[in-house]
Design a protein around this motif. Structure first.
Motif, PDB file in Angstrom:
ATOM      1  N   VAL A  30       0.888  -1.078  -0.118  1.00 42.09           N
ATOM      2  CA  VAL A  30       0.249   0.183  -0.056  1.00 42.09           C
ATOM      3  C   VAL A  30       0.811   1.352   0.103  1.00 42.09           C
ATOM      4  CG1 VAL A  30      -1.893   1.287   1.329  1.00 42.09           C
ATOM      5  CG2 VAL A  30      -1.961  -1.180   1.141  1.00 42.09           C
ATOM      6  N   LEU A  31       1.895   1.298   0.974  1.00 50.68           N
ATOM      7  CA  LEU A  31       2.874   2.479   0.839  1.00 50.68           C
ATOM      8  C   LEU A  31       3.306   2.630  -0.515  1.00 50.68           C
ATOM      9  CD1 LEU A  31       4.362   2.172   4.416  1.00 50.68           C
ATOM     10  CD2 LEU A  31       2.786   3.745   3.645  1.00 50.68           C
ATOM     11  N   CYS A  33       2.145   2.515  -3.311  1.00 49.72           N
ATOM     12  CA  CYS A  33       0.985   2.900  -4.117  1.00 49.72           C
ATOM     13  C   CYS A  33       0.689   4.199  -3.658  1.00 49.72           C
ATOM     14  CB  CYS A  33      -0.161   1.784  -4.076  1.00 49.72           C
ATOM     15  SG  CYS A  33       0.099   0.009  -4.568  1.00 49.72           S
ATOM     16  N   VAL A  34       1.100   4.785  -2.670  1.00 46.08           N
ATOM     17  CA  VAL A  34       0.625   6.014  -2.138  1.00 46.08           C
ATOM     18  C   VAL A  34       0.852   7.256  -3.008  1.00 46.08           C
ATOM     19  CG1 VAL A  34       0.740   7.650  -0.355  1.00 46.08           C
ATOM     20  CG2 VAL A  34       0.236   5.306   0.197  1.00 46.08           C
ATOM     21  N   VAL A  67      -6.845   0.118  -2.176  1.00 50.03           N
ATOM     22  CA  VAL A  67      -6.253   0.309  -3.273  1.00 50.03           C
ATOM     23  C   VAL A  67      -7.279   0.404  -4.361  1.00 50.03           C
ATOM     24  CG1 VAL A  67      -3.766  -0.073  -2.546  1.00 50.03           C
ATOM     25  CG2 VAL A  67      -5.391  -1.926  -3.878  1.00 50.03           C
ATOM     26  N   SER A  79      -3.049   2.331  -7.019  1.00 50.21           N
ATOM     27  CA  SER A  79      -2.901   3.610  -6.144  1.00 50.21           C
ATOM     28  C   SER A  79      -3.644   3.479  -4.933  1.00 50.21           C
ATOM     29  CB  SER A  79      -3.209   4.883  -7.089  1.00 50.21           C
ATOM     30  OG  SER A  79      -4.490   4.995  -7.537  1.00 50.21           O
ATOM     31  N   ALA A  80      -3.466   4.352  -3.819  1.00 44.03           N
ATOM     32  CA  ALA A  80      -4.262   4.233  -2.685  1.00 44.03           C
ATOM     33  C   ALA A  80      -5.559   4.714  -3.211  1.00 44.03           C
ATOM     34  CB  ALA A  80      -3.630   5.537  -1.806  1.00 44.03           C
ATOM     35  N   SER A  86      -4.450   7.459   2.051  1.00 43.78           N
ATOM     36  CA  SER A  86      -3.082   8.073   2.245  1.00 43.78           C
ATOM     37  C   SER A  86      -2.985   9.107   3.289  1.00 43.78           C
ATOM     38  CB  SER A  86      -2.723   8.954   1.020  1.00 43.78           C
ATOM     39  OG  SER A  86      -3.798   9.730   0.794  1.00 43.78           O
ATOM     40  N   LEU A  89      -2.385   6.715   6.717  1.00 41.14           N
ATOM     41  CA  LEU A  89      -1.108   6.217   6.475  1.00 41.14           C
ATOM     42  C   LEU A  89      -0.061   7.314   7.020  1.00 41.14           C
ATOM     43  CD1 LEU A  89      -1.343   3.777   3.690  1.00 41.14           C
ATOM     44  CD2 LEU A  89      -1.162   3.252   6.011  1.00 41.14           C
TER      45      LEU A  89
END
Length: 105
Positions: A30-31, A33-34, A67, A79-80, A86, A89
């Protein structure tokens, strides 16, 4: 936020979301993709994971609306899902970066 007004169903859904993000591999995905949409192969290469493992985790994350995906030609970019993801996180990363105030719970 009034925590007493949160339904049991919402609490269960939130717990599931945190459970998904509690896995270090999924969290790293996930990070990744942020900042900008990224393809599965690029995520796998950056995190030194197999493409199939990344795809598996992305399916779970997409089902939980953490995502989102967008097809561009033959590639799918992730992406997020939205600014909430985002933001949460980012806020949590800021939180762990803060120095301890010396108060032990």
């Amino acid at each position: 936020m009034n925590s007493s007004a949160v339904s049991d169903a919402a609490v269960a859904q939130l717990a599931d979301l945190f459970h998904l993000l509690g896995d270090p591999t999924r969290l790293r995905i996930v990070l990744a993709c942020v900042a900008a949409p990224v393809a599965v192969g690029a995520i796998a290469e950056r995190l030194q994971l197999s493409t199939s493992l990344v795809s598996h985790h992305l399916r779970l994350l997409r089902a939980a609306r953490i995502v989102k995906s967008e097809r561009q030609g033959k590639q799918v970019f992730y992406s997020a899902a939205d600014a909430h993801i985002s933001g949460v996180l980012g806020d949590m990363l800021d939180h762990i970066a803060e120095p301890s105030n010396g108060i032990d719970a």
